[in-house]
Motif scaffolding. Structure first.
Motif, PDB file in Angstrom:
ATOM      1  N   SER A  90       1.040  -1.158  -0.054  1.00  0.00           N
ATOM      2  CA  SER A  90       0.177   0.113  -0.082  1.00  0.00           C
ATOM      3  C   SER A  90       0.845   1.343  -0.212  1.00  0.00           C
ATOM      4  N   ASN A 117      -5.883   4.825   3.909  1.00  0.00           N
ATOM      5  CA  ASN A 117      -6.539   3.477   3.469  1.00  0.00           C
ATOM      6  C   ASN A 117      -8.247   3.392   3.513  1.00  0.00           C
ATOM      7  N   PHE A 128     -10.631   2.482   0.785  1.00  0.00           N
ATOM      8  CA  PHE A 128     -10.749   1.153   0.214  1.00  0.00           C
ATOM      9  C   PHE A 128     -11.889   0.347   0.640  1.00  0.00           C
ATOM     10  N   GLY A 175     -14.343  -1.360  -1.553  1.00  0.00           N
ATOM     11  CA  GLY A 175     -14.556  -2.918  -1.381  1.00  0.00           C
ATOM     12  C   GLY A 175     -15.926  -3.177  -1.569  1.00  0.00           C
ATOM     13  N   GLY A 194     -10.470  -9.151  -2.215  1.00  0.00           N
ATOM     14  CA  GLY A 194     -10.789  -7.747  -2.027  1.00  0.00           C
ATOM     15  C   GLY A 194      -9.372  -6.977  -1.796  1.00  0.00           C
ATOM     16  N   GLN A 195      -8.208  -7.961  -1.403  1.00  0.00           N
ATOM     17  CA  GLN A 195      -6.874  -7.496  -1.489  1.00  0.00           C
ATOM     18  C   GLN A 195      -6.281  -6.878  -2.794  1.00  0.00           C
ATOM     19  N   VAL A 218      -7.913  -4.579  -4.658  1.00  0.00           N
ATOM     20  CA  VAL A 218      -8.261  -3.243  -4.832  1.00  0.00           C
ATOM     21  C   VAL A 218      -7.241  -2.377  -4.588  1.00  0.00           C
ATOM     22  N   TRP A 228      -8.934  -0.668  -9.440  1.00  0.00           N
ATOM     23  CA  TRP A 228     -10.436  -0.565  -9.265  1.00  0.00           C
ATOM     24  C   TRP A 228     -10.899   0.523 -10.380  1.00  0.00           C
ATOM     25  N   SER A 235      -4.620  -2.650   6.852  1.00  0.00           N
ATOM     26  CA  SER A 235      -4.887  -2.694   5.285  1.00  0.00           C
ATOM     27  C   SER A 235      -5.699  -3.772   4.749  1.00  0.00           C
ATOM     28  N   LYS A 253      -9.625  -3.602   3.374  1.00  0.00           N
ATOM     29  CA  LYS A 253      -9.910  -4.207   1.891  1.00  0.00           C
ATOM     30  C   LYS A 253     -10.878  -5.367   1.980  1.00  0.00           C
TER      31      LYS A 253
END
Lengths: 235, 102
Positions: free
Chosen positions: A64, A92, A95, A99, A117-118, A120, A125, B15, B19
């Motif tokens: 990230s 973050n 997200f 998501g 989902g990681q 994204v 996206w 993080s 997500k």
């Protein structure tokens, strides 16, 4: 990543979506920018005395850019671990709505969805957005893969060659990401109407908030522009 | 150096959780139409905010500098149907040239 080749299932309309390879190809230019950012992260982390292992581990497990740069900034300024984590979470938090938006298009049970989902990240996206709130899962995952490789690879190069790298700003490389986002935005705005109104609200909100709140908050607050979608149901 | 490792592990976990939350909670359900209408506008709103903060933001204040010229050139190039890569290259070039000569 299940190994299966999801054939057909094309929900893409204009960018020829529905497969990983097309997504990966679309993600390549972003990977180039990510590589540059990864190198600068590595150089920066090394200069703060983080050593070689920690920055690389960080890039592998967090993946990230914005959050990692925030940690560099907070710890570099003498802040503690908690302050660094809070800054990263604020950055973050965008997200979360992203998501939610892609969720209906992911596959499998909760664990697999959590993993998918990681994938994204901002650029993937946006690239996988098919308008009307629809998303192309394969395209998004495909677009993220080269960026993961570039981010980790760039970090490795950065920590190992901290004095070889030239000045990122002198070469204008710091505008690569905003310029990319601008390019995607201009394409979105061609839809006209409420899209433009939502973007205007987001612009005003983020401009107004930048001087007053911690980094990351303006971006998440600007999502309020999307609430315009609640007004009226037709068109 | 434990502060560093606490920060690294904390940020990585946070993080991943952020997500994962949307996909796990929403699952495969179709979102209500009002929610879809909002999400349809999320991309332009988020992209605008990212452009604004990365073009004009600098350590918690607004700054009009060479970045704005570069990003403006990119917008113009895309509006004129230039390929994305060319637009981005022009943006970097514009910013670099302005920094070199002013």
């Amino acid at each position: 990543m299940g190994g299966e080749l999801t054939k057909g299932m094309s929900i893409g309309k204009e960018r020829g979506g529905g497969d990983y390879l097309a997504g990966a190809r679309a993600g390549l230019p972003f990977a180039l920018a990510t590589l540059v950012l990864g190198i600068s992260f590595g150089v920066l982390a090394r200069s703060l005395g983080w050593g070689i292992v920690a920055p690389i581990v960080f890039s592998v497990i967090a993946f990230s850019g914005s959050a990692q740069f925030a940690v560099v900034a907070v710890l570099g300024a003498g802040g503690g671990a908690l302050a660094a984590i809070v800054a990263a979470v604020l950055l973050n938090s965008r997200f979360l709505p992203m998501g939610v938006a892609v969720a209906p298009f992911l596959k499998g049970g909760p664990l697999r969805r959590a993993l998918e989902g990681q994938a994204v990240v901002d650029a993937s996206w946006a690239l996988a957005s098919r308008g009307g709130g629809r998303f192309d899962r394969e395209y998004m995952i495909g677009a993220t893969l080269p960026q993961v490789v570039a981010w980790i690879g760039g970090t490795v190069v950065g920590v190992l060659s901290s004095d070889v790298v030239g000045d990122v700003e002198r070469l204008g490389l710091d505008v690569i990401f905003p310029a990319f986002f601008m390019a995607l935005l201009v394409d979105e705005l061609r839809a006209g109407g409420r899209t433009i109104a939502a973007a205007l609200i987001a612009a005003v909100l983020s401009l107004a908030l930048v001087p007053w709140v911690p980094p990351g908050v303006p971006v998440i607050a600007a999502c309020a522009g999307a609430l315009l979608g609640l007004k009226g149901s037709s068109s | 150096m434990t502060t560093l490792w606490v920060a690294i592990l904390g940020v990585a976990l946070a993080s991943a959780a952020i997500k994962a939350l949307g996909p796990v909670v929403v699952g495969g359900r179709e979102l209500p139409s009002r929610a879809s209408a909002v999400i349809a506008l999320l991309a332009p709103a988020l992209l605008t905010a990212l452009v604004v903060t990365e073009t004009f933001g600098e350590d918690g204040h607004l700054l009009l500098d060479e970045r704005a010229a570069g990003v403006g050139v990119a917008a113009l190039a895309i509006a004129l149907r230039a390929p994305v890569l060319l637009a981005v290259a022009l943006a970097a070039l514009t910013t670099a040239l302005l920094r070199a000569f002013f």
